[in-house]
Design an enzyme around this catalytic site. Structure first.
Site, PDB file in Angstrom:
ATOM      1  CE  LYS A 185      -3.755   2.317   2.646  1.00 60.64           C
ATOM      2  NZ  LYS A 185      -4.482   2.198   3.667  1.00 60.64           N
ATOM      3  CE  LYS A 207      -3.804   7.643   7.162  1.00 55.43           C
ATOM      4  NZ  LYS A 207      -4.775   6.705   7.081  1.00 55.43           N
ATOM      5  CE  LYS A 238      -5.849   1.758  -0.534  1.00 51.75           C
ATOM      6  NZ  LYS A 238      -6.540   1.685   0.545  1.00 51.75           N
ATOM      7  CB  SER A 264     -11.338   7.255  -3.301  1.00 49.86           C
ATOM      8  OG  SER A 264      -9.931   7.793  -2.749  1.00 49.86           O
TER       9      SER A 264
END
Ligand code: PBG
Length: 316
Positions: A185, A207, A238, A264
Protein backbone atom coordinates in the site's frame (compact mmCIF):
# COMPACT_ATOMS: atom_id res chain seq x y z
CA UNK A 1 -12.82 -12.95 -33.83
CA UNK A 2 -11.58 -10.39 -31.31
CA UNK A 3 -13.54 -12.23 -28.63
CA UNK A 4 -12.10 -15.57 -29.65
CA UNK A 5 -8.49 -14.40 -29.28
CA UNK A 6 -9.02 -12.18 -26.27
CA UNK A 7 -6.44 -12.82 -23.53
CA UNK A 8 -8.04 -11.06 -20.60
CA UNK A 9 -11.59 -11.14 -19.29
CA UNK A 10 -13.44 -8.88 -16.92
CA UNK A 11 -16.60 -9.99 -15.21
CA UNK A 12 -18.70 -9.04 -12.21
CA UNK A 13 -17.28 -12.16 -10.51
CA UNK A 14 -13.87 -10.42 -10.38
CA UNK A 15 -15.18 -7.37 -8.52
CA UNK A 16 -15.29 -6.43 -4.85
CA UNK A 17 -17.31 -3.37 -3.93
CA UNK A 18 -16.09 -1.13 -1.09
CA UNK A 19 -19.11 0.08 0.93
CA UNK A 20 -19.45 2.78 3.59
CA UNK A 21 -21.85 2.20 6.46
CA UNK A 22 -22.93 4.68 9.12
CA UNK A 23 -25.16 4.83 12.18
CA UNK A 24 -28.76 6.00 11.90
CA UNK A 25 -31.39 5.60 9.23
CA UNK A 26 -30.05 7.94 6.57
CA UNK A 27 -28.48 6.98 3.25
CA UNK A 28 -26.34 9.96 2.22
CA UNK A 29 -24.64 10.61 -1.11
CA UNK A 30 -20.87 11.07 -0.74
CA UNK A 31 -19.73 14.38 -2.18
CA UNK A 32 -16.15 13.28 -2.81
CA UNK A 33 -17.21 10.02 -4.51
CA UNK A 34 -20.03 10.75 -6.99
CA UNK A 35 -22.34 7.76 -7.26
CA UNK A 36 -21.33 6.37 -3.83
CA UNK A 37 -23.36 6.44 -0.63
CA UNK A 38 -22.85 6.32 3.11
CA UNK A 39 -25.44 3.64 3.87
CA UNK A 40 -27.53 2.98 6.93
CA UNK A 41 -27.47 -0.71 7.87
CA UNK A 42 -30.86 -1.31 6.23
CA UNK A 43 -29.85 0.64 3.11
CA UNK A 44 -26.62 -1.38 2.97
CA UNK A 45 -28.47 -4.68 3.06
CA UNK A 46 -30.84 -3.51 0.31
CA UNK A 47 -27.98 -2.34 -1.92
CA UNK A 48 -25.92 -5.48 -1.28
CA UNK A 49 -28.88 -7.64 -2.31
CA UNK A 50 -28.92 -5.74 -5.61
CA UNK A 51 -25.13 -6.07 -6.07
CA UNK A 52 -25.19 -9.77 -5.29
CA UNK A 53 -27.98 -10.12 -7.87
CA UNK A 54 -25.69 -8.42 -10.40
CA UNK A 55 -23.06 -11.12 -9.77
CA UNK A 56 -20.73 -9.25 -7.40
CA UNK A 57 -19.45 -11.90 -4.98
CA UNK A 58 -17.96 -9.77 -2.20
CA UNK A 59 -18.27 -6.40 -0.46
CA UNK A 60 -15.65 -4.62 1.70
CA UNK A 61 -17.05 -2.68 4.66
CA UNK A 62 -15.77 0.64 6.02
CA UNK A 63 -17.39 2.12 9.12
CA UNK A 64 -18.13 5.82 9.32
CA UNK A 65 -18.23 7.03 12.92
CA UNK A 66 -19.05 10.48 14.29
CA UNK A 67 -16.24 12.63 15.70
CA UNK A 68 -17.49 12.08 19.28
CA UNK A 69 -16.67 8.34 19.08
CA UNK A 70 -13.10 8.89 17.90
CA UNK A 71 -10.46 8.43 20.59
CA UNK A 72 -6.65 8.32 20.70
CA UNK A 73 -6.75 4.50 20.98
CA UNK A 74 -9.56 4.02 18.43
CA UNK A 75 -11.34 1.65 20.84
CA UNK A 76 -14.66 1.95 18.97
CA UNK A 77 -13.02 -0.24 16.30
CA UNK A 78 -13.59 -3.37 18.39
CA UNK A 79 -16.95 -2.48 19.96
CA UNK A 80 -19.12 -5.61 19.47
CA UNK A 81 -22.09 -3.24 18.95
CA UNK A 82 -20.09 -0.98 16.60
CA UNK A 83 -21.41 -0.02 13.20
CA UNK A 84 -19.29 -2.48 11.19
CA UNK A 85 -20.04 -5.36 13.56
CA UNK A 86 -23.78 -4.64 13.26
CA UNK A 87 -23.55 -4.38 9.49
CA UNK A 88 -21.75 -7.74 9.23
CA UNK A 89 -24.41 -9.48 11.32
CA UNK A 90 -27.23 -7.95 9.26
CA UNK A 91 -25.60 -8.90 5.94
CA UNK A 92 -24.77 -12.46 6.96
CA UNK A 93 -28.33 -12.94 8.27
CA UNK A 94 -30.01 -11.60 5.11
CA UNK A 95 -27.50 -12.59 2.39
CA UNK A 96 -25.52 -15.59 3.59
CA UNK A 97 -24.12 -16.23 0.10
CA UNK A 98 -22.47 -12.80 -0.19
CA UNK A 99 -18.87 -12.68 1.02
CA UNK A 100 -18.36 -9.98 3.62
CA UNK A 101 -14.89 -8.54 3.97
CA UNK A 102 -13.97 -5.87 6.49
CA UNK A 103 -11.27 -3.25 6.59
CA UNK A 104 -9.01 -3.58 9.60
CA UNK A 105 -7.22 -0.36 10.62
CA UNK A 106 -7.89 2.32 13.21
CA UNK A 107 -8.12 5.47 11.08
CA UNK A 108 -11.94 5.84 11.03
CA UNK A 109 -11.92 5.52 14.84
CA UNK A 110 -8.71 7.38 15.72
CA UNK A 111 -8.90 10.99 16.90
CA UNK A 112 -5.55 11.41 15.11
CA UNK A 113 -6.81 10.01 11.81
CA UNK A 114 -3.91 7.56 11.85
CA UNK A 115 -4.17 3.82 11.18
CA UNK A 116 -2.78 2.85 14.56
CA UNK A 117 -1.89 3.85 18.11
CA UNK A 118 0.30 6.92 18.09
CA UNK A 119 2.89 8.61 20.24
CA UNK A 120 3.05 12.39 20.08
CA UNK A 121 6.46 13.68 19.18
CA UNK A 122 8.02 16.84 20.55
CA UNK A 123 7.40 19.42 17.84
CA UNK A 124 3.86 18.37 17.05
CA UNK A 125 4.24 15.26 14.87
CA UNK A 126 3.07 11.77 15.67
CA UNK A 127 4.63 8.35 15.35
CA UNK A 128 2.52 5.23 14.91
CA UNK A 129 3.62 2.50 17.31
CA UNK A 130 3.87 -0.78 15.42
CA UNK A 131 3.44 -3.44 18.09
CA UNK A 132 0.77 -1.63 20.14
CA UNK A 133 -1.14 -1.13 16.91
CA UNK A 134 -0.92 -4.82 15.98
CA UNK A 135 -2.57 -5.71 19.32
CA UNK A 136 -5.40 -3.27 18.61
CA UNK A 137 -5.85 -4.67 15.09
CA UNK A 138 -6.13 -8.19 16.51
CA UNK A 139 -8.98 -7.01 18.79
CA UNK A 140 -10.71 -5.35 15.85
CA UNK A 141 -10.33 -8.40 13.58
CA UNK A 142 -11.61 -10.79 16.25
CA UNK A 143 -14.72 -8.68 16.75
CA UNK A 144 -15.35 -8.78 12.99
CA UNK A 145 -14.80 -12.55 12.86
CA UNK A 146 -17.14 -13.01 15.80
CA UNK A 147 -19.82 -11.00 13.97
CA UNK A 148 -19.43 -13.33 10.96
CA UNK A 149 -16.95 -11.70 8.55
CA UNK A 150 -15.63 -14.03 5.84
CA UNK A 151 -12.46 -12.08 5.10
CA UNK A 152 -10.36 -9.66 7.10
CA UNK A 153 -8.45 -7.03 5.22
CA UNK A 154 -5.73 -5.23 7.19
CA UNK A 155 -5.03 -1.88 5.50
CA UNK A 156 -2.67 -0.48 8.13
CA UNK A 157 0.76 -1.64 6.84
CA UNK A 158 2.18 -2.49 10.29
CA UNK A 159 4.94 -5.08 10.31
CA UNK A 160 4.01 -8.57 11.49
CA UNK A 161 0.27 -7.99 11.58
CA UNK A 162 -0.65 -10.80 9.19
CA UNK A 163 1.07 -13.41 11.40
CA UNK A 164 -0.53 -11.94 14.53
CA UNK A 165 -4.00 -11.88 12.95
CA UNK A 166 -3.67 -15.43 11.59
CA UNK A 167 -2.64 -16.93 14.90
CA UNK A 168 -5.27 -15.00 16.91
CA UNK A 169 -8.01 -16.02 14.47
CA UNK A 170 -6.89 -19.67 14.50
CA UNK A 171 -6.67 -19.78 18.31
CA UNK A 172 -10.28 -18.64 18.61
CA UNK A 173 -11.47 -21.19 16.06
CA UNK A 174 -11.86 -18.75 13.15
CA UNK A 175 -9.74 -20.90 10.88
CA UNK A 176 -12.13 -20.33 7.97
CA UNK A 177 -11.73 -16.55 8.06
CA UNK A 178 -9.37 -15.50 5.27
CA UNK A 179 -6.88 -12.64 5.24
CA UNK A 180 -6.55 -10.30 2.29
CA UNK A 181 -3.45 -8.33 3.16
CA UNK A 182 -2.78 -4.84 1.91
CA UNK A 183 0.69 -6.02 0.92
CA UNK A 184 2.01 -3.02 -0.95
CA UNK A 185 0.00 0.00 0.00
CA UNK A 186 1.67 3.13 -1.23
CA UNK A 187 1.69 6.53 0.48
CA UNK A 188 -0.38 7.81 -2.42
CA UNK A 189 -1.98 11.15 -3.24
CA UNK A 190 -5.01 9.23 -4.51
CA UNK A 191 -6.75 8.54 -1.18
CA UNK A 192 -8.19 12.05 -0.71
CA UNK A 193 -11.79 11.33 -1.78
CA UNK A 194 -11.91 8.25 0.51
CA UNK A 195 -10.68 10.28 3.48
CA UNK A 196 -13.35 12.85 2.63
CA UNK A 197 -16.00 10.13 2.67
CA UNK A 198 -14.94 8.89 6.10
CA UNK A 199 -13.73 12.16 7.64
CA UNK A 200 -10.51 10.25 8.35
CA UNK A 201 -7.73 12.48 7.03
CA UNK A 202 -4.69 12.51 9.35
CA UNK A 203 -4.97 15.43 11.81
CA UNK A 204 -1.21 15.65 12.14
CA UNK A 205 1.59 14.36 9.96
CA UNK A 206 1.11 11.90 7.13
CA UNK A 207 1.27 8.11 6.67
CA UNK A 208 4.76 7.88 5.23
CA UNK A 209 6.04 6.17 8.37
CA UNK A 210 4.19 3.01 7.33
CA UNK A 211 2.88 3.32 3.77
CA UNK A 212 5.33 2.65 0.93
CA UNK A 213 7.31 5.08 -1.21
CA UNK A 214 5.75 5.26 -4.70
CA UNK A 215 9.30 5.09 -6.08
CA UNK A 216 9.82 1.52 -4.83
CA UNK A 217 8.90 -1.73 -6.58
CA UNK A 218 11.42 -4.26 -5.19
CA UNK A 219 10.22 -3.38 -1.71
CA UNK A 220 6.73 -4.55 -2.73
CA UNK A 221 8.16 -7.97 -3.54
CA UNK A 222 9.80 -8.15 -0.10
CA UNK A 223 6.46 -7.23 1.47
CA UNK A 224 4.81 -9.96 -0.62
CA UNK A 225 7.30 -12.60 0.53
CA UNK A 226 6.72 -11.59 4.17
CA UNK A 227 2.92 -11.62 3.89
CA UNK A 228 3.05 -15.00 2.21
CA UNK A 229 5.23 -16.45 4.99
CA UNK A 230 2.97 -14.90 7.61
CA UNK A 231 -0.08 -16.68 6.19
CA UNK A 232 -1.92 -14.20 3.98
CA UNK A 233 -4.47 -15.81 1.66
CA UNK A 234 -4.64 -12.98 -0.88
CA UNK A 235 -2.09 -10.22 -1.55
CA UNK A 236 -3.18 -6.72 -2.51
CA UNK A 237 -1.55 -3.92 -4.46
CA UNK A 238 -2.94 -0.41 -3.90
CA UNK A 239 -3.51 1.88 -5.80
CA UNK A 240 -3.92 -0.08 -9.02
CA UNK A 241 -3.42 1.75 -12.32
CA UNK A 242 -0.28 3.71 -11.36
CA UNK A 243 1.19 0.44 -10.04
CA UNK A 244 0.54 -2.03 -12.86
CA UNK A 245 4.25 -2.89 -12.93
CA UNK A 246 4.07 -3.85 -9.27
CA UNK A 247 1.04 -6.08 -9.91
CA UNK A 248 2.85 -7.77 -12.81
CA UNK A 249 6.05 -8.30 -10.83
CA UNK A 250 4.14 -9.69 -7.87
CA UNK A 251 2.23 -12.01 -10.22
CA UNK A 252 5.59 -13.40 -11.31
CA UNK A 253 6.73 -14.02 -7.75
CA UNK A 254 3.77 -15.58 -5.94
CA UNK A 255 1.26 -18.34 -6.48
CA UNK A 256 -1.25 -16.58 -4.22
CA UNK A 257 -4.25 -14.73 -5.65
CA UNK A 258 -3.62 -11.02 -6.16
CA UNK A 259 -6.14 -8.25 -5.58
CA UNK A 260 -5.75 -4.67 -6.73
CA UNK A 261 -7.52 -1.68 -5.20
CA UNK A 262 -8.68 0.84 -7.79
CA UNK A 263 -8.80 3.61 -5.20
CA UNK A 264 -10.98 6.64 -4.64
CA UNK A 265 -8.72 9.04 -6.55
CA UNK A 266 -8.57 6.72 -9.56
CA UNK A 267 -12.37 6.52 -9.52
CA UNK A 268 -12.81 10.29 -9.09
CA UNK A 269 -10.42 11.05 -11.95
CA UNK A 270 -12.58 8.97 -14.29
CA UNK A 271 -15.83 10.42 -12.96
CA UNK A 272 -14.58 14.01 -13.23
CA UNK A 273 -13.19 13.52 -16.71
CA UNK A 274 -16.45 11.89 -17.80
CA UNK A 275 -18.43 14.77 -16.29
CA UNK A 276 -16.43 17.19 -18.46
CA UNK A 277 -17.91 15.42 -21.46
CA UNK A 278 -14.53 14.65 -23.02
CA UNK A 279 -14.14 11.07 -21.84
CA UNK A 280 -16.48 8.16 -22.47
CA UNK A 281 -17.05 6.94 -18.92
CA UNK A 282 -17.95 3.37 -19.77
CA UNK A 283 -15.11 2.82 -22.24
CA UNK A 284 -12.50 4.52 -20.04
CA UNK A 285 -13.58 2.66 -16.90
CA UNK A 286 -13.63 -0.75 -18.57
CA UNK A 287 -10.21 -0.04 -20.12
CA UNK A 288 -8.77 0.85 -16.70
CA UNK A 289 -10.15 -2.32 -15.12
CA UNK A 290 -9.06 -4.59 -17.98
CA UNK A 291 -5.55 -3.15 -17.71
CA UNK A 292 -5.48 -4.12 -14.03
CA UNK A 293 -6.59 -7.65 -14.87
CA UNK A 294 -4.06 -7.85 -17.74
CA UNK A 295 -1.26 -6.86 -15.36
CA UNK A 296 -2.13 -9.95 -13.31
CA UNK A 297 -4.73 -9.07 -10.69
CA UNK A 298 -7.30 -11.80 -10.07
CA UNK A 299 -9.77 -9.43 -8.44
CA UNK A 300 -10.37 -5.70 -8.26
CA UNK A 301 -11.78 -3.57 -5.49
CA UNK A 302 -13.53 -0.64 -7.15
CA UNK A 303 -16.21 1.94 -6.39
CA UNK A 304 -17.30 1.46 -9.99
CA UNK A 305 -18.28 -2.17 -9.29
CA UNK A 306 -22.08 -1.61 -9.32
CA UNK A 307 -21.97 0.40 -12.54
CA UNK A 308 -19.53 -2.01 -14.21
CA UNK A 309 -21.63 -5.02 -13.25
CA UNK A 310 -24.64 -3.33 -14.85
CA UNK A 311 -22.69 -2.53 -18.03
CA UNK A 312 -21.40 -6.10 -18.29
CA UNK A 313 -24.84 -7.57 -17.65
CA UNK A 314 -26.23 -5.48 -20.52
CA UNK A 315 -23.43 -6.46 -22.88
CA UNK A 316 -23.74 -10.19 -22.27
C1 PBG B 1 -6.98 3.43 5.59
C2 PBG B 1 -7.46 3.18 4.23
C3 PBG B 1 -7.34 4.08 3.18
C4 PBG B 1 -7.94 3.50 2.08
C5 PBG B 1 -8.43 2.25 2.47
N1 PBG B 1 -8.11 2.06 3.81
C6 PBG B 1 -6.78 5.45 3.11
C7 PBG B 1 -5.55 5.78 3.81
O1 PBG B 1 -4.63 4.97 3.95
O2 PBG B 1 -5.48 6.92 4.28
C8 PBG B 1 -8.01 4.19 0.76
C9 PBG B 1 -9.04 3.75 -0.17
C10 PBG B 1 -9.30 4.67 -1.29
O3 PBG B 1 -8.69 5.75 -1.48
O4 PBG B 1 -10.17 4.30 -2.07
N2 PBG B 1 -6.73 2.37 6.41
Amino acid sequence: MRGLVRETTLSAADLICPMFVQMGEEDEPIESLPGCTRWSVSGLVRECRRLHGLGIPCVDLFGVVPERLKTPDGAEAHNPQGIVQRAIRALKAELPGLLVMTDVALDPYSSYGQDGIVRELPGGGVEVLNDETVEALVQQALSHAEAGADLISPSDMMDGRVAALRSALDERGYTQVSIMSYTSKYASALYGPFRGALGSAPKAGDKKGYQMDPANAREALREAALDEQEGADILMVKPATYYLDVIAAMRGQTKLPIAAYHVSGEYLMLKSAAASGWLDEKAATLEALVSIRRAGADMILTYAAPQVAEWLARRD
